[in-house]
Write a protein that holds these residues in place. Structure first.
Motif, PDB file in Angstrom:
ATOM      1  N   GLY A 176       0.820  -1.209   0.000  1.00  0.00           N
ATOM      2  CA  GLY A 176       0.000   0.000   0.000  1.00  0.00           C
ATOM      3  C   GLY A 176       0.855   1.260   0.000  1.00  0.00           C
ATOM      4  O   GLY A 176       2.075   1.208  -0.207  1.00  0.00           O
ATOM      5  N   PRO A 177       0.224   2.401   0.240  1.00  0.00           N
ATOM      6  CA  PRO A 177       0.945   3.678   0.243  1.00  0.00           C
ATOM      7  C   PRO A 177       1.861   3.812   1.456  1.00  0.00           C
ATOM      8  O   PRO A 177       1.646   3.165   2.476  1.00  0.00           O
ATOM      9  N   GLU A 178       2.853   4.669   1.316  1.00  0.00           N
ATOM     10  CA  GLU A 178       3.706   4.991   2.476  1.00  0.00           C
ATOM     11  C   GLU A 178       2.880   5.758   3.512  1.00  0.00           C
ATOM     12  O   GLU A 178       1.905   6.432   3.185  1.00  0.00           O
ATOM     13  N   LEU A 179       3.339   5.680   4.751  1.00  0.00           N
ATOM     14  CA  LEU A 179       2.580   6.263   5.861  1.00  0.00           C
ATOM     15  C   LEU A 179       2.247   7.743   5.638  1.00  0.00           C
ATOM     16  O   LEU A 179       1.127   8.188   5.948  1.00  0.00           O
ATOM     17  N   HIS A 180       3.194   8.508   5.080  1.00  0.00           N
ATOM     18  CA  HIS A 180       2.945   9.955   4.967  1.00  0.00           C
ATOM     19  C   HIS A 180       1.726  10.247   4.082  1.00  0.00           C
ATOM     20  O   HIS A 180       1.050  11.254   4.282  1.00  0.00           O
ATOM     21  N   LYS A 181       1.446   9.359   3.138  1.00  0.00           N
ATOM     22  CA  LYS A 181       0.281   9.583   2.279  1.00  0.00           C
ATOM     23  C   LYS A 181      -1.017   9.428   3.067  1.00  0.00           C
ATOM     24  O   LYS A 181      -2.010  10.112   2.797  1.00  0.00           O
ATOM     25  N   ILE A 182      -0.992   8.535   4.026  1.00  0.00           N
ATOM     26  CA  ILE A 182      -2.184   8.323   4.855  1.00  0.00           C
ATOM     27  C   ILE A 182      -2.339   9.470   5.855  1.00  0.00           C
ATOM     28  O   ILE A 182      -3.446   9.931   6.112  1.00  0.00           O
ATOM     29  N   VAL A 183      -1.219   9.959   6.355  1.00  0.00           N
ATOM     30  CA  VAL A 183      -1.270  11.109   7.271  1.00  0.00           C
ATOM     31  C   VAL A 183      -1.898  12.316   6.564  1.00  0.00           C
ATOM     32  O   VAL A 183      -2.629  13.099   7.174  1.00  0.00           O
ATOM     33  N   LYS A 184      -1.593  12.448   5.261  1.00  0.00           N
ATOM     34  CA  LYS A 184      -2.090  13.607   4.510  1.00  0.00           C
ATOM     35  C   LYS A 184      -3.567  13.508   4.153  1.00  0.00           C
ATOM     36  O   LYS A 184      -4.195  14.532   3.882  1.00  0.00           O
ATOM     37  N   ALA A 185      -4.110  12.289   4.101  1.00  0.00           N
ATOM     38  CA  ALA A 185      -5.526  12.118   3.716  1.00  0.00           C
ATOM     39  C   ALA A 185      -6.141  10.982   4.523  1.00  0.00           C
ATOM     40  O   ALA A 185      -6.542   9.956   3.971  1.00  0.00           O
ATOM     41  N   PRO A 186      -6.215  11.164   5.845  1.00  0.00           N
ATOM     42  CA  PRO A 186      -6.651  10.048   6.709  1.00  0.00           C
ATOM     43  C   PRO A 186      -8.039   9.526   6.361  1.00  0.00           C
ATOM     44  O   PRO A 186      -8.294   8.316   6.442  1.00  0.00           O
ATOM     45  N   GLN A 187      -8.951  10.434   5.949  1.00  0.00           N
ATOM     46  CA  GLN A 187     -10.317   9.995   5.680  1.00  0.00           C
ATOM     47  C   GLN A 187     -10.379   8.993   4.534  1.00  0.00           C
ATOM     48  O   GLN A 187     -11.238   8.112   4.507  1.00  0.00           O
ATOM     49  N   ASP A 188      -9.435   9.108   3.578  1.00  0.00           N
ATOM     50  CA  ASP A 188      -9.422   8.194   2.433  1.00  0.00           C
ATOM     51  C   ASP A 188      -9.104   6.760   2.841  1.00  0.00           C
ATOM     52  O   ASP A 188      -9.341   5.825   2.069  1.00  0.00           O
ATOM     53  N   TYR A 189      -8.509   6.611   4.021  1.00  0.00           N
ATOM     54  CA  TYR A 189      -8.048   5.285   4.429  1.00  0.00           C
ATOM     55  C   TYR A 189      -8.750   4.784   5.695  1.00  0.00           C
ATOM     56  O   TYR A 189      -8.422   3.733   6.218  1.00  0.00           O
ATOM     57  N   ALA A 190      -9.718   5.561   6.181  1.00  0.00           N
ATOM     58  CA  ALA A 190     -10.353   5.235   7.461  1.00  0.00           C
ATOM     59  C   ALA A 190     -11.004   3.861   7.444  1.00  0.00           C
ATOM     60  O   ALA A 190     -11.059   3.171   8.474  1.00  0.00           O
ATOM     61  N   HIS A 191     -11.493   3.431   6.290  1.00  0.00           N
ATOM     62  CA  HIS A 191     -12.188   2.132   6.246  1.00  0.00           C
ATOM     63  C   HIS A 191     -11.244   0.964   6.531  1.00  0.00           C
ATOM     64  O   HIS A 191     -11.682  -0.113   6.893  1.00  0.00           O
ATOM     65  N   TYR A 192      -9.943   1.197   6.385  1.00  0.00           N
ATOM     66  CA  TYR A 192      -8.996   0.114   6.699  1.00  0.00           C
ATOM     67  C   TYR A 192      -8.907  -0.155   8.201  1.00  0.00           C
ATOM     68  O   TYR A 192      -8.352  -1.160   8.620  1.00  0.00           O
ATOM     69  N   GLN A 193      -9.449   0.752   9.012  1.00  0.00           N
ATOM     70  CA  GLN A 193      -9.424   0.527  10.465  1.00  0.00           C
ATOM     71  C   GLN A 193     -10.215  -0.722  10.848  1.00  0.00           C
ATOM     72  O   GLN A 193     -10.021  -1.288  11.928  1.00  0.00           O
ATOM     73  N   MET A 194     -11.118  -1.145   9.976  1.00  0.00           N
ATOM     74  CA  MET A 194     -11.916  -2.346  10.237  1.00  0.00           C
ATOM     75  C   MET A 194     -11.323  -3.587   9.574  1.00  0.00           C
ATOM     76  O   MET A 194     -11.892  -4.664   9.630  1.00  0.00           O
ATOM     77  N   LYS A 195     -10.191  -3.422   8.929  1.00  0.00           N
ATOM     78  CA  LYS A 195      -9.569  -4.534   8.204  1.00  0.00           C
ATOM     79  C   LYS A 195      -8.177  -4.813   8.772  1.00  0.00           C
ATOM     80  O   LYS A 195      -7.625  -3.985   9.502  1.00  0.00           O
ATOM     81  N   PRO A 196      -7.596  -5.953   8.412  1.00  0.00           N
ATOM     82  CA  PRO A 196      -6.237  -6.223   8.902  1.00  0.00           C
ATOM     83  C   PRO A 196      -5.231  -5.288   8.230  1.00  0.00           C
ATOM     84  O   PRO A 196      -5.227  -5.166   6.999  1.00  0.00           O
ATOM     85  N   THR A 197      -4.413  -4.640   9.033  1.00  0.00           N
ATOM     86  CA  THR A 197      -3.436  -3.666   8.523  1.00  0.00           C
ATOM     87  C   THR A 197      -2.075  -3.934   9.162  1.00  0.00           C
ATOM     88  O   THR A 197      -1.989  -4.449  10.280  1.00  0.00           O
ATOM     89  N   ILE A 198      -1.038  -3.582   8.414  1.00  0.00           N
ATOM     90  CA  ILE A 198       0.341  -3.759   8.899  1.00  0.00           C
ATOM     91  C   ILE A 198       1.114  -2.473   8.622  1.00  0.00           C
ATOM     92  O   ILE A 198       1.070  -1.940   7.514  1.00  0.00           O
ATOM     93  N   PHE A 199       1.815  -1.999   9.627  1.00  0.00           N
ATOM     94  CA  PHE A 199       2.755  -0.888   9.445  1.00  0.00           C
ATOM     95  C   PHE A 199       4.160  -1.481   9.406  1.00  0.00           C
ATOM     96  O   PHE A 199       4.640  -2.030  10.400  1.00  0.00           O
TER      97      PHE A 199
END
Lengths: 370, 370
Positions: free
Chosen positions: B281-304
């Motif tokens: 997936g995208p690098e962390l900074h991309k998610i920091v810049k647009a958190p709402q675009d990725y909020a649905h992943y909070q209900m799915k398995p995610t790895i940092f």
């Protein structure tokens, strides 16, 4: 063992070392150790990596680079070097600012942090001395300096330790810099003569070029008008788009880079196209290992493309640390935190007192015997 | 201006800062500043480069790496970090030894040298906190820790600042390390429960994996047996041939590297073939810049995939220097030599006294007004 101090050498300590040991001895030792280290280079004992870093245009043109070297079972040395040509004129600071650090390969501990300004100047001089001894005419009697800044001082010093010059000719486009050069090298027993660039080129057996020529503003020296055996140490090209010698001059000389990968990136060699790479000779360490194979080049035009190699910084740092240890100089400071308990980054002892949580966060060394 | 001191913070100073400011405040400030810096990342304000360094097998397996970061018009930060897994057991030192330095981009001056051990632990925790806040279930109630070493302390601390956990489950293959964990986090208000690896995996909403698994000896965690919304911070994979999560687990999760280039080299992502890069997936900074675009992943398995980014070290160093300045802590030492006369590397003042050549080598500042 868990708590280990870092040795910090101050500028004052460097002055004390220079005064106690003598600049001649320091230079001679650096030249000898560098030449020895070059014989080890490439056999796994000693490894280096090309420098990397950041180049920027604001607030002024400048760059900061990292130059690492590794000596097996001993240390990793790192020079962090800045090149800011506005420094002398805008803030009374050297163009080349640098510090050298040593790290213990057993455990990663920072052994020492020392000056890299004096050190860079000395080791750059020493590098030219090593190269010149192998490639210049053995009866060299005239040294020429194009560019009379900080680097010219140690070029003149180092070369004077290898040759008994009748004349040291110096030229700088800045009359103020040119005029102060004699004062800066007087204590070294060097009496330079100011000369035109043409005269420096025409009369010198060995020429050191060390200028602050701007990006894309080179070359400073073109082919022609020099002795048939001239040896040139090209010291000032150490940045992409900065170069001092013309490609025609490069192609008509035996061209020896200190470190090819770096020279292609930032040295004189950066000017060559891939089709022209055939005119590049061996790296300096190969000549150090088999000097007799290259002795005939002493009668031909030769160029040392000196971009500056971290190996030389490692040696210079070791020389300074050894001298400091012998003289009992330097401050010892515990910098790395968390060594009271390797499993607890929050376990440093004065902090636990500060928070009165001695029992819960006290250093626990049981792990050591696990 | 010519003479500028370097600030050296000792381990004791770090303890004094921690005691004066409080660990919670330090962690909160680091998390906030890191998140802000990530919003700037990639727009020219902030630049980083992948770490480089030396990996060796003698005298013990270890590596020393250089991690640079640049902040426009301000500073270059460099962390030099060693990873020596034999340290805690062979010499009572942390596995991760490190120091951080800051350099002024105006002139190349070394601004400061500070600890990087405490700093690495704090910023690694802060990085997981930033990632978890974006990717983990917002109602996370159970934190799981696989590996209870130094990094687990700050993972637990940082995550506890973001979530109100009912339970902190901890597992380590070394019973001694597992047993001392409670003591090490007690001062942070954390009461962990020792659990089997299976229980940690099954019950946790957020899992931090931070082990010293050997080269080619991973993975530590396989797919299956976890909550459908589990978020994993993979902290311990930071070396080629070292990895903690199975490829099946990587491919069945939303996989977010901190820094792709580095993750492909040393992170969990190193295990993937080029054909499998599509699952990254995208690098962390991309998610920091647009958190709402990725909020649905909070209900799915995610790895940092946290390999550790120099940007976080830069921020941590700035936090410590700012706090030290506010508290008046640290030693100021003139390290860089030759600043008395930028054109004379041999012109440091006490040396000229030492050699009684005051007249010829005295500092000459005329250059400044040239």
């Amino acid at each position: 063992m868990a708590q280990r101090a870092t040795i910090i050498l101050s500028e004052e300590n460097i002055g004390e070392i220079a005064a106690a040991v003598g600049l001649d001895t320091l230079m001679d030792e650096t030249i000898a150790r560098l030449r020895h280290a070059l014989t080890l280079f490439g056999n796994g004992e000693v490894e280096i990596q090309p420098r990397t870093g950041f180049v920027y245009e604001t607030p002024e043109m400048g760059l900061i680079e990292f130059m690492p070297a590794y000596r097996r079972d001993q240390n990793v040395a790192l020079k962090v070097v800045g090149y800011h040509p506005g420094n002398p004129f805008n803030r009374g600071m050297p163009t080349v600012m640098a510090t050298n650090s040593l790290y213990d390969v057993r455990d990663g501990h920072l052994i020492a942090v020392v000056d890299g300004v004096f050190a860079t100047a000395v080791r750059t001089g020493a590098s030219s001395a090593v190269a010149s001894k192998l490639l210049a005419h053995p009866e060299s009697k005239t040294l020429g300096l194009i560019g009379a800044g900080a680097m010219a001082v140690t070029q003149a010093h180092a070369l004077s330790r290898m040759y008994d010059f009748d004349a040291v000719l110096v030229h700088d486009i800045d009359p103020t810099v040119e005029a102060t050069f004699a004062k800066r090298v007087a204590a070294l027993g060097i009496t330079p003569t100011i000369a035109s660039k043409e005269r420096v080129l025409a009369e010198s057996d060995i020429i050191c070029v060390a200028t602050s020529i701007g990006l894309d503003a080179g070359p400073v020296v073109h082919a022609g008008g020099m002795k048939p055996h001239v040896h040139i140490n090209a010291v000032g090209a150490d940045t992409p788009r900065k170069y001092e010698l013309s490609t025609q001059l490069l192609k008509s000389s035996f061209l020896v880079p200190d470190y090819l990968e770096q020279a292609l990136n930032e040295g004189e060699c950066q000017q060559l196209t891939e089709e022209e790479y055939g005119c590049i000779g061996p790296e300096l360490h190969k000549i150090v290992k088999a000097p007799q194979d290259y002795a005939h080049y002493q009668m031909k035009p030769t160029i040392f493309d000196s971009t500056g190699v971290s190996l030389a910084d490692q040696i210079m740092t070791e020389v300074l640390i050894d001298q400091a240890q012998a003289l009992g100089l330097g401050q010892h400071i515990l910098i790395e935190a968390g060594c009271d308990d390797p499993m607890n980054p929050y376990g440093f002892s004065n902090f636990t007192h500060g928070l009165h949580v001695v029992e819960s966060a006290a250093p626990d060394r049981s792990i050591k015997s696990a």
